[in-house]
Design a protein around this motif. Structure first.
Motif, PDB file in Angstrom:
ATOM      1  N   MET A  56       0.838  -1.203   0.000  1.00 53.70           N
ATOM      2  CA  MET A  56       0.000   0.000   0.000  1.00 53.70           C
ATOM      3  C   MET A  56       0.874   1.254   0.000  1.00 53.70           C
ATOM      4  O   MET A  56       0.572   2.234  -0.681  1.00 53.70           O
ATOM      5  CB  MET A  56      -0.956  -0.018   1.191  1.00 53.70           C
ATOM      6  CG  MET A  56      -2.055  -1.064   1.052  1.00 53.70           C
ATOM      7  SD  MET A  56      -3.113  -1.335   2.519  1.00 53.70           S
ATOM      8  CE  MET A  56      -3.179   0.213   3.305  1.00 53.70           C
ATOM      9  N   PHE A  57       1.973   1.217   0.743  1.00 46.99           N
ATOM     10  CA  PHE A  57       2.891   2.354   0.770  1.00 46.99           C
ATOM     11  C   PHE A  57       3.519   2.567  -0.612  1.00 46.99           C
ATOM     12  O   PHE A  57       3.589   3.696  -1.102  1.00 46.99           O
ATOM     13  CB  PHE A  57       3.981   2.138   1.829  1.00 46.99           C
ATOM     14  CG  PHE A  57       5.003   3.224   1.849  1.00 46.99           C
ATOM     15  CD1 PHE A  57       4.724   4.453   2.421  1.00 46.99           C
ATOM     16  CD2 PHE A  57       6.259   3.028   1.276  1.00 46.99           C
ATOM     17  CE1 PHE A  57       5.672   5.475   2.425  1.00 46.99           C
ATOM     18  CE2 PHE A  57       7.207   4.035   1.278  1.00 46.99           C
ATOM     19  CZ  PHE A  57       6.917   5.260   1.853  1.00 46.99           C
ATOM     20  N   CYS A  58       3.969   1.486  -1.250  1.00 52.31           N
ATOM     21  CA  CYS A  58       4.567   1.584  -2.596  1.00 52.31           C
ATOM     22  C   CYS A  58       3.574   2.177  -3.590  1.00 52.31           C
ATOM     23  O   CYS A  58       3.929   3.039  -4.399  1.00 52.31           O
ATOM     24  CB  CYS A  58       5.033   0.210  -3.081  1.00 52.31           C
ATOM     25  SG  CYS A  58       6.415  -0.468  -2.140  1.00 52.31           S
ATOM     26  N   LYS A  59       2.330   1.720  -3.518  1.00 50.22           N
ATOM     27  CA  LYS A  59       1.296   2.237  -4.419  1.00 50.22           C
ATOM     28  C   LYS A  59       1.020   3.714  -4.149  1.00 50.22           C
ATOM     29  O   LYS A  59       0.749   4.478  -5.084  1.00 50.22           O
ATOM     30  CB  LYS A  59       0.016   1.419  -4.273  1.00 50.22           C
ATOM     31  CG  LYS A  59       0.109   0.043  -4.910  1.00 50.22           C
ATOM     32  CD  LYS A  59      -1.179  -0.734  -4.708  1.00 50.22           C
ATOM     33  CE  LYS A  59      -1.114  -2.043  -5.425  1.00 50.22           C
ATOM     34  NZ  LYS A  59      -2.087  -2.159  -6.493  1.00 50.22           N
ATOM     35  N   SER A  60       1.097   4.139  -2.891  1.00 44.93           N
ATOM     36  CA  SER A  60       0.871   5.546  -2.571  1.00 44.93           C
ATOM     37  C   SER A  60       1.972   6.422  -3.168  1.00 44.93           C
ATOM     38  O   SER A  60       1.731   7.577  -3.516  1.00 44.93           O
ATOM     39  CB  SER A  60       0.781   5.758  -1.057  1.00 44.93           C
ATOM     40  OG  SER A  60       2.065   5.677  -0.456  1.00 44.93           O
ATOM     41  N   LEU A  61       3.164   5.861  -3.322  1.00 42.52           N
ATOM     42  CA  LEU A  61       4.276   6.613  -3.910  1.00 42.52           C
ATOM     43  C   LEU A  61       4.234   6.624  -5.434  1.00 42.52           C
ATOM     44  O   LEU A  61       4.502   7.643  -6.061  1.00 42.52           O
ATOM     45  CB  LEU A  61       5.620   5.996  -3.492  1.00 42.52           C
ATOM     46  CG  LEU A  61       6.074   6.146  -2.057  1.00 42.52           C
ATOM     47  CD1 LEU A  61       7.380   5.402  -1.838  1.00 42.52           C
ATOM     48  CD2 LEU A  61       6.230   7.615  -1.701  1.00 42.52           C
ATOM     49  N   LEU A  62       3.923   5.456  -6.026  1.00 40.14           N
ATOM     50  CA  LEU A  62       4.125   5.289  -7.463  1.00 40.14           C
ATOM     51  C   LEU A  62       2.864   4.936  -8.250  1.00 40.14           C
ATOM     52  O   LEU A  62       2.948   4.602  -9.432  1.00 40.14           O
ATOM     53  CB  LEU A  62       5.221   4.250  -7.705  1.00 40.14           C
ATOM     54  CG  LEU A  62       6.576   4.719  -7.157  1.00 40.14           C
ATOM     55  CD1 LEU A  62       7.529   3.564  -6.973  1.00 40.14           C
ATOM     56  CD2 LEU A  62       7.172   5.770  -8.062  1.00 40.14           C
ATOM     57  N   GLY A  63       1.721   5.001  -7.601  1.00 40.03           N
ATOM     58  CA  GLY A  63       0.467   4.822  -8.315  1.00 40.03           C
ATOM     59  C   GLY A  63      -0.296   3.568  -7.934  1.00 40.03           C
ATOM     60  O   GLY A  63       0.284   2.507  -7.742  1.00 40.03           O
ATOM     61  N   ASP A  64      -1.615   3.728  -7.840  1.00 40.36           N
ATOM     62  CA  ASP A  64      -2.484   2.610  -7.474  1.00 40.36           C
ATOM     63  C   ASP A  64      -2.496   1.503  -8.514  1.00 40.36           C
ATOM     64  O   ASP A  64      -2.849   0.368  -8.207  1.00 40.36           O
ATOM     65  CB  ASP A  64      -3.925   3.103  -7.254  1.00 40.36           C
ATOM     66  CG  ASP A  64      -4.096   3.801  -5.922  1.00 40.36           C
ATOM     67  OD1 ASP A  64      -3.301   3.527  -4.991  1.00 40.36           O
ATOM     68  OD2 ASP A  64      -5.013   4.633  -5.810  1.00 40.36           O
ATOM     69  N   ASP A  65      -2.109   1.824  -9.745  1.00 39.79           N
ATOM     70  CA  ASP A  65      -2.135   0.819 -10.808  1.00 39.79           C
ATOM     71  C   ASP A  65      -0.846   0.004 -10.878  1.00 39.79           C
ATOM     72  O   ASP A  65      -0.699  -0.851 -11.744  1.00 39.79           O
ATOM     73  CB  ASP A  65      -2.407   1.486 -12.156  1.00 39.79           C
ATOM     74  CG  ASP A  65      -1.352   2.514 -12.526  1.00 39.79           C
ATOM     75  OD1 ASP A  65      -0.673   3.038 -11.612  1.00 39.79           O
ATOM     76  OD2 ASP A  65      -1.213   2.814 -13.729  1.00 39.79           O
ATOM     77  N   THR A  66       0.091   0.251  -9.957  1.00 34.79           N
ATOM     78  CA  THR A  66       1.351  -0.502  -9.949  1.00 34.79           C
ATOM     79  C   THR A  66       1.183  -1.802  -9.164  1.00 34.79           C
ATOM     80  O   THR A  66       0.302  -1.922  -8.315  1.00 34.79           O
ATOM     81  CB  THR A  66       2.494   0.335  -9.352  1.00 34.79           C
ATOM     82  OG1 THR A  66       2.129   0.757  -8.036  1.00 34.79           O
ATOM     83  CG2 THR A  66       2.784   1.557 -10.216  1.00 34.79           C
ATOM     84  N   ARG A  67       2.041  -2.782  -9.472  1.00 31.40           N
ATOM     85  CA  ARG A  67       2.000  -4.095  -8.792  1.00 31.40           C
ATOM     86  C   ARG A  67       3.312  -4.308  -8.056  1.00 31.40           C
ATOM     87  O   ARG A  67       4.388  -4.099  -8.626  1.00 31.40           O
ATOM     88  CB  ARG A  67       1.794  -5.208  -9.822  1.00 31.40           C
ATOM     89  CG  ARG A  67       0.444  -5.104 -10.516  1.00 31.40           C
ATOM     90  CD  ARG A  67       0.248  -6.154 -11.595  1.00 31.40           C
ATOM     91  NE  ARG A  67       0.515  -7.491 -11.112  1.00 31.40           N
ATOM     92  CZ  ARG A  67       1.276  -8.381 -11.757  1.00 31.40           C
ATOM     93  NH1 ARG A  67       1.844  -8.093 -12.906  1.00 31.40           N
ATOM     94  NH2 ARG A  67       1.464  -9.578 -11.256  1.00 31.40           N
ATOM     95  N   TRP A  68       3.221  -4.782  -6.817  1.00 25.69           N
ATOM     96  CA  TRP A  68       4.386  -4.917  -5.951  1.00 25.69           C
ATOM     97  C   TRP A  68       4.398  -6.266  -5.238  1.00 25.69           C
ATOM     98  O   TRP A  68       3.350  -6.780  -4.866  1.00 25.69           O
ATOM     99  CB  TRP A  68       4.411  -3.801  -4.910  1.00 25.69           C
ATOM    100  CG  TRP A  68       4.516  -2.452  -5.533  1.00 25.69           C
ATOM    101  CD1 TRP A  68       3.486  -1.654  -5.932  1.00 25.69           C
ATOM    102  CD2 TRP A  68       5.713  -1.770  -5.880  1.00 25.69           C
ATOM    103  NE1 TRP A  68       3.970  -0.505  -6.488  1.00 25.69           N
ATOM    104  CE2 TRP A  68       5.341  -0.550  -6.473  1.00 25.69           C
ATOM    105  CE3 TRP A  68       7.068  -2.071  -5.726  1.00 25.69           C
ATOM    106  CZ2 TRP A  68       6.276   0.372  -6.924  1.00 25.69           C
ATOM    107  CZ3 TRP A  68       7.999  -1.151  -6.178  1.00 25.69           C
ATOM    108  CH2 TRP A  68       7.597   0.053  -6.774  1.00 25.69           C
ATOM    109  N   VAL A  69       5.607  -6.793  -5.014  1.00 22.49           N
ATOM    110  CA  VAL A  69       5.800  -8.003  -4.222  1.00 22.49           C
ATOM    111  C   VAL A  69       7.058  -7.772  -3.385  1.00 22.49           C
ATOM    112  O   VAL A  69       8.067  -7.261  -3.890  1.00 22.49           O
ATOM    113  CB  VAL A  69       5.984  -9.256  -5.119  1.00 22.49           C
ATOM    114  CG1 VAL A  69       6.282 -10.480  -4.276  1.00 22.49           C
ATOM    115  CG2 VAL A  69       4.754  -9.484  -5.968  1.00 22.49           C
ATOM    116  N   GLN A  70       6.990  -8.162  -2.137  1.00 19.08           N
ATOM    117  CA  GLN A  70       8.163  -8.000  -1.281  1.00 19.08           C
ATOM    118  C   GLN A  70       9.230  -9.013  -1.680  1.00 19.08           C
ATOM    119  O   GLN A  70       8.937 -10.146  -2.063  1.00 19.08           O
ATOM    120  CB  GLN A  70       7.780  -8.188   0.187  1.00 19.08           C
ATOM    121  CG  GLN A  70       8.906  -7.838   1.142  1.00 19.08           C
ATOM    122  CD  GLN A  70       8.467  -7.809   2.590  1.00 19.08           C
ATOM    123  OE1 GLN A  70       7.313  -8.079   2.913  1.00 19.08           O
ATOM    124  NE2 GLN A  70       9.391  -7.469   3.471  1.00 19.08           N
TER     125      GLN A  70
END
Length: 124
Positions: free
Chosen positions: A37-51
């Motif tokens: 959620m933090f990553c999306k707040s920085l780089l956009g809600d449409d981005t996908r992230w995995v730790q």
């Protein structure tokens, strides 16, 4: 500090960022969803992230740019170095012929012959 990999539509890593612990702690415990959620707040809600884990504690390998995330096996793996190499259960690429055990020599993989070839270093 935690690391998060951004994925494209093919699950290929496009970047890896560092997230401060205070951004992903929930009741004192690291929470991947909060980090995402933090990553999306920085780089956009449409981005996908995995730790990903710098020391490989989770998802077998630390994600690098160009690595692929396998959501079924839940791990990252490097780009395939040669067409003949296969991915093992530890998400590492293995040649069809084991690396030579001779000491004091250097070898390189030769894809056309599917063999290790000794590299002769120039002498002075």
């Amino acid at each position: 500090m935690a690391h998060f990999a951004q994925l494209d539509e093919n699950n290929v890593v496009t970047q890896v960022i560092v997230v401060a612990n205070e951004e992903l702690l929930l009741d004192g415990v690291e929470n991947e969803t909060k980090g995402i959620m933090f990553c999306k707040s920085l780089l956009g809600d449409d981005t996908r992230w995995v730790q990903t884990s710098y020391n490989g504690n989770i998802r077998k390998n630390y994600a690098g740019i160009g690595y692929t995330y396998d959501p079924v096996a839940d791990h990252f793996f490097a780009p395939q170095p040669y067409p003949s190499w296969t991915l093992d259960t530890d998400a590492k690429w293995q040649p069809p012929v084991p690396f030579p055990t001779e000491t004091g020599k250097f070898f390189t993989w030769d894809e056309p012959s599917l063999s290790w070839v000794e590299v002769v270093l120039p002498t002075e």
